[in-house]
Design a protein around this motif. Structure first.
Motif, PDB file in Angstrom:
ATOM      1  N   MET A 135       7.422  -1.348  -0.518  1.00 31.79           N
ATOM      2  CA  MET A 135       7.129  -1.011  -1.910  1.00 31.79           C
ATOM      3  C   MET A 135       6.490   0.371  -2.005  1.00 31.79           C
ATOM      4  O   MET A 135       6.818   1.162  -2.897  1.00 31.79           O
ATOM      5  CB  MET A 135       6.202  -2.064  -2.527  1.00 31.79           C
ATOM      6  CG  MET A 135       6.861  -3.391  -2.806  1.00 31.79           C
ATOM      7  SD  MET A 135       5.700  -4.653  -3.423  1.00 31.79           S
ATOM      8  CE  MET A 135       5.138  -3.893  -4.957  1.00 31.79           C
ATOM      9  N   GLY A 136       5.591   0.677  -1.075  1.00 33.11           N
ATOM     10  CA  GLY A 136       4.933   1.975  -1.085  1.00 33.11           C
ATOM     11  C   GLY A 136       5.913   3.108  -0.846  1.00 33.11           C
ATOM     12  O   GLY A 136       5.918   4.109  -1.574  1.00 33.11           O
ATOM     13  N   GLY A 163       2.546  12.036   1.883  1.00 35.94           N
ATOM     14  CA  GLY A 163       2.157  10.638   2.055  1.00 35.94           C
ATOM     15  C   GLY A 163       2.313  10.142   3.478  1.00 35.94           C
ATOM     16  O   GLY A 163       1.401   9.507   4.033  1.00 35.94           O
ATOM     17  N   PRO A 164       3.464  10.426   4.151  1.00 39.43           N
ATOM     18  CA  PRO A 164       3.643   9.965   5.533  1.00 39.43           C
ATOM     19  C   PRO A 164       2.689  10.623   6.516  1.00 39.43           C
ATOM     20  O   PRO A 164       2.506  10.131   7.623  1.00 39.43           O
ATOM     21  CB  PRO A 164       5.092  10.360   5.851  1.00 39.43           C
ATOM     22  CG  PRO A 164       5.748  10.525   4.525  1.00 39.43           C
ATOM     23  CD  PRO A 164       4.676  11.021   3.611  1.00 39.43           C
ATOM     24  N   ASP A 165       2.111  11.767   6.120  1.00 41.52           N
ATOM     25  CA  ASP A 165       1.175  12.460   7.002  1.00 41.52           C
ATOM     26  C   ASP A 165      -0.235  11.889   6.891  1.00 41.52           C
ATOM     27  O   ASP A 165      -1.177  12.421   7.470  1.00 41.52           O
ATOM     28  CB  ASP A 165       1.144  13.951   6.664  1.00 41.52           C
ATOM     29  CG  ASP A 165       2.508  14.592   6.796  1.00 41.52           C
ATOM     30  OD1 ASP A 165       3.285  14.152   7.670  1.00 41.52           O
ATOM     31  OD2 ASP A 165       2.798  15.516   6.037  1.00 41.52           O
ATOM     32  N   PHE A 166      -0.376  10.821   6.082  1.00 46.91           N
ATOM     33  CA  PHE A 166      -1.664  10.149   5.893  1.00 46.91           C
ATOM     34  C   PHE A 166      -2.717  11.110   5.352  1.00 46.91           C
ATOM     35  O   PHE A 166      -3.878  11.094   5.764  1.00 46.91           O
ATOM     36  CB  PHE A 166      -2.134   9.495   7.198  1.00 46.91           C
ATOM     37  CG  PHE A 166      -1.103   8.566   7.783  1.00 46.91           C
ATOM     38  CD1 PHE A 166      -0.845   7.340   7.190  1.00 46.91           C
ATOM     39  CD2 PHE A 166      -0.359   8.928   8.884  1.00 46.91           C
ATOM     40  CE1 PHE A 166       0.123   6.495   7.700  1.00 46.91           C
ATOM     41  CE2 PHE A 166       0.621   8.094   9.402  1.00 46.91           C
ATOM     42  CZ  PHE A 166       0.856   6.874   8.805  1.00 46.91           C
ATOM     43  N   ASP A 167      -2.279  11.967   4.430  1.00 44.29           N
ATOM     44  CA  ASP A 167      -3.200  12.874   3.773  1.00 44.29           C
ATOM     45  C   ASP A 167      -3.952  12.091   2.696  1.00 44.29           C
ATOM     46  O   ASP A 167      -3.789  10.894   2.543  1.00 44.29           O
ATOM     47  CB  ASP A 167      -2.418  14.044   3.167  1.00 44.29           C
ATOM     48  CG  ASP A 167      -3.208  15.328   3.174  1.00 44.29           C
ATOM     49  OD1 ASP A 167      -4.268  15.328   2.546  1.00 44.29           O
ATOM     50  OD2 ASP A 167      -2.755  16.301   3.812  1.00 44.29           O
ATOM     51  N   GLU A 179      -0.821  11.032  -6.826  1.00 37.93           N
ATOM     52  CA  GLU A 179      -1.020   9.840  -6.018  1.00 37.93           C
ATOM     53  C   GLU A 179      -0.118   8.755  -6.590  1.00 37.93           C
ATOM     54  O   GLU A 179      -0.144   8.475  -7.805  1.00 37.93           O
ATOM     55  CB  GLU A 179      -2.480   9.393  -6.059  1.00 37.93           C
ATOM     56  CG  GLU A 179      -2.765   8.090  -5.332  1.00 37.93           C
ATOM     57  CD  GLU A 179      -2.490   8.160  -3.829  1.00 37.93           C
ATOM     58  OE1 GLU A 179      -2.230   7.099  -3.234  1.00 37.93           O
ATOM     59  OE2 GLU A 179      -2.547   9.274  -3.253  1.00 37.93           O
ATOM     60  N   VAL A 180       0.705   8.137  -5.738  1.00 34.48           N
ATOM     61  CA  VAL A 180       1.687   7.138  -6.178  1.00 34.48           C
ATOM     62  C   VAL A 180       1.222   5.744  -5.771  1.00 34.48           C
ATOM     63  O   VAL A 180       0.839   5.530  -4.620  1.00 34.48           O
ATOM     64  CB  VAL A 180       3.074   7.425  -5.568  1.00 34.48           C
ATOM     65  CG1 VAL A 180       4.101   6.407  -6.068  1.00 34.48           C
ATOM     66  CG2 VAL A 180       3.530   8.844  -5.908  1.00 34.48           C
ATOM     67  N   LYS A 181       1.274   4.834  -6.720  1.00 28.32           N
ATOM     68  CA  LYS A 181       0.922   3.442  -6.445  1.00 28.32           C
ATOM     69  C   LYS A 181       1.985   2.509  -7.017  1.00 28.32           C
ATOM     70  O   LYS A 181       2.531   2.749  -8.096  1.00 28.32           O
ATOM     71  CB  LYS A 181      -0.437   3.089  -7.065  1.00 28.32           C
ATOM     72  CG  LYS A 181      -1.621   3.802  -6.425  1.00 28.32           C
ATOM     73  CD  LYS A 181      -1.831   3.359  -4.991  1.00 28.32           C
ATOM     74  CE  LYS A 181      -3.003   4.066  -4.333  1.00 28.32           C
ATOM     75  NZ  LYS A 181      -3.139   3.696  -2.908  1.00 28.32           N
ATOM     76  N   THR A 210       2.324   5.349 -11.366  1.00 28.11           N
ATOM     77  CA  THR A 210       2.424   3.935 -11.000  1.00 28.11           C
ATOM     78  C   THR A 210       3.809   3.366 -11.301  1.00 28.11           C
ATOM     79  O   THR A 210       4.457   3.746 -12.276  1.00 28.11           O
ATOM     80  CB  THR A 210       1.366   3.099 -11.747  1.00 28.11           C
ATOM     81  OG1 THR A 210       1.625   3.152 -13.162  1.00 28.11           O
ATOM     82  CG2 THR A 210      -0.030   3.638 -11.460  1.00 28.11           C
ATOM     83  N   TYR A 211       4.205   2.452 -10.420  1.00 33.43           N
ATOM     84  CA  TYR A 211       5.488   1.770 -10.573  1.00 33.43           C
ATOM     85  C   TYR A 211       5.254   0.265 -10.507  1.00 33.43           C
ATOM     86  O   TYR A 211       4.726  -0.241  -9.506  1.00 33.43           O
ATOM     87  CB  TYR A 211       6.456   2.167  -9.454  1.00 33.43           C
ATOM     88  CG  TYR A 211       6.947   3.593  -9.517  1.00 33.43           C
ATOM     89  CD1 TYR A 211       8.118   3.917 -10.203  1.00 33.43           C
ATOM     90  CD2 TYR A 211       6.255   4.612  -8.876  1.00 33.43           C
ATOM     91  CE1 TYR A 211       8.585   5.225 -10.252  1.00 33.43           C
ATOM     92  CE2 TYR A 211       6.705   5.927  -8.918  1.00 33.43           C
ATOM     93  CZ  TYR A 211       7.872   6.225  -9.608  1.00 33.43           C
ATOM     94  OH  TYR A 211       8.317   7.520  -9.652  1.00 33.43           O
ATOM     95  N   GLY A 212       5.661  -0.438 -11.557  1.00 38.45           N
ATOM     96  CA  GLY A 212       5.682  -1.890 -11.527  1.00 38.45           C
ATOM     97  C   GLY A 212       7.035  -2.347 -11.022  1.00 38.45           C
ATOM     98  O   GLY A 212       8.064  -2.016 -11.621  1.00 38.45           O
ATOM     99  N   LEU A 213       7.054  -3.096  -9.922  1.00 39.59           N
ATOM    100  CA  LEU A 213       8.302  -3.458  -9.265  1.00 39.59           C
ATOM    101  C   LEU A 213       8.534  -4.964  -9.245  1.00 39.59           C
ATOM    102  O   LEU A 213       7.591  -5.747  -9.108  1.00 39.59           O
ATOM    103  CB  LEU A 213       8.305  -2.949  -7.818  1.00 39.59           C
ATOM    104  CG  LEU A 213       8.085  -1.458  -7.593  1.00 39.59           C
ATOM    105  CD1 LEU A 213       8.088  -1.147  -6.097  1.00 39.59           C
ATOM    106  CD2 LEU A 213       9.129  -0.629  -8.321  1.00 39.59           C
ATOM    107  N   THR A 214       9.798  -5.332  -9.353  1.00 35.65           N
ATOM    108  CA  THR A 214      10.232  -6.714  -9.160  1.00 35.65           C
ATOM    109  C   THR A 214      11.274  -6.731  -8.053  1.00 35.65           C
ATOM    110  O   THR A 214      12.200  -5.925  -8.059  1.00 35.65           O
ATOM    111  CB  THR A 214      10.837  -7.298 -10.443  1.00 35.65           C
ATOM    112  OG1 THR A 214       9.830  -7.386 -11.445  1.00 35.65           O
ATOM    113  CG2 THR A 214      11.418  -8.690 -10.181  1.00 35.65           C
TER     114      THR A 214
END
Length: 315
Positions: A135-136, A163-167, A179-181, A210-214
């Protein structure tokens, strides 16, 4: 993976066979004196440095200068049962070599890729891409494809994706931070913040996207989004393609070897908030000395005063 051919299957001990005839580089499938499976890359020139580029779990590496005037990089698999993963790794290296004419540049790219494989092989392949992690990544790739790429272009979009660099945050742009959630729509509009610095910026505006996912079979998977982004990279440089592949790998995305299924998602809700001012967040200056870790959750339904237009928030 089970349908892949085993190139070492009928090779006797201590033999080698060229992998490709239509390449400038010398690449071989090999077996050692014990019949272990291996891969050999020969450089036309001697190596300037014979330090091992990585420490790969379950794989022995040897880098040396031959008395015949060329460099040799050997990879030997310890356990034949893992040949499918090893085969995927070797093919990944072969694909890298195809992109370079000069041996020095090719060797450098191969060694960078081996370092990425080192991190991947440390992971538990049974849980490397669980639902939460997918999801992330899915949400970050949506942001890259749908929001950053149209405005800044694919190269800048990939460079800005940290994001993949853990910043601290997921996208660092010259004039904004994002920032994405993601959250499960069925669980309510709750954003989980995993670091006190995740919503903090003292220089440029920081947005919470933000993204609400199903989860649904009628949706899209990470692989679908990756394919969309790759279509924009067809005419771009090898360097930016490698950068994108490397960031996916650092996230744990390697479809040929991870054992988790790739879930499909549908976006039910997409909102963005400006986190400055009185936006509900914990600020670093209010954290007592000695506290090293802070996690908290934000109810997005109570953040309407800070919501921005999802189409124009970067204008």
């Amino acid at each position: 993976m089970t349908n892949k051919p085993n190139p070492w299957k009928d090779m006797p001990e201590s033999t080698q066979r060229r992998i490709k005839s239509d390449t400038l580089h010398n690449l071989f499938w090999i077996t050692d004196l014990e019949g272990k499976y291996g891969f050999l890359l020969e450089s036309k020139d001697l190596f300037d440095d014979i330090k091992l580029p990585a420490n790969l779990k379950g794989i022995e590496l040897l880098k040396r200068n031959s008395t015949y005037g060329h460099g040799e990089l050997f990879l030997v698999l310890n356990d034949k049962e893992d040949w499918q993963i090893f085969y995927t790794l070797c093919n990944d290296l072969v694909s890298i070599t195809d992109e370079y004419d000069e041996d020095k540049a090719m060797i450098s790219a191969v060694e960078v890729r081996l370092k990425r494989w080192q991190q991947l092989l440390k992971q538990d392949r049974n849980n490397s891409m669980n639902l939460h992690k997918q999801m992330g990544l899915f949400s970050e790739l949506l942001c890259l494809r749908d929001i950053i790429l149209p405005r800044y272009g694919v190269e800048q979009a990939i460079i800005s994706w940290v994001g993949p660099d853990f910043d601290k945050q997921d996208f660092l742009l010259d004039d904004a931070i994002i920032e994405v959630k993601s959250y499960k729509t069925s669980k309510g509009q709750i954003a989980h913040i995993s670091s006190v610095k995740q919503l903090f910026s003292d220089k440029v505006p920081l947005f919470l996207l933000t993204y609400g996912l199903t989860q649904t079979e009628n949706g899209q998977s990470i692989s679908d989004i990756v394919e969309n982004i790759n279509s924009h990279l067809n005419t771009k440089s090898n360097e930016i393609k490698n950068k994108f592949e490397g960031k996916l790998l650092e996230y744990g995305y390697m479809p040929d070897i991870i054992k988790n299924p790739f879930y499909k998602f549908m976006v039910d809700k997409n909102r963005v908030f400006l986190t400055s001012g009185n936006f509900p967040k914990i600020q670093p200056k209010f954290i007592s000395h000695g506290i090293t870790d802070v996690k908290y959750s934000i109810d997005l339904l109570k953040c309407g005063d800070y919501e921005q237009d999802i189409i124009n928030f970067l204008e």
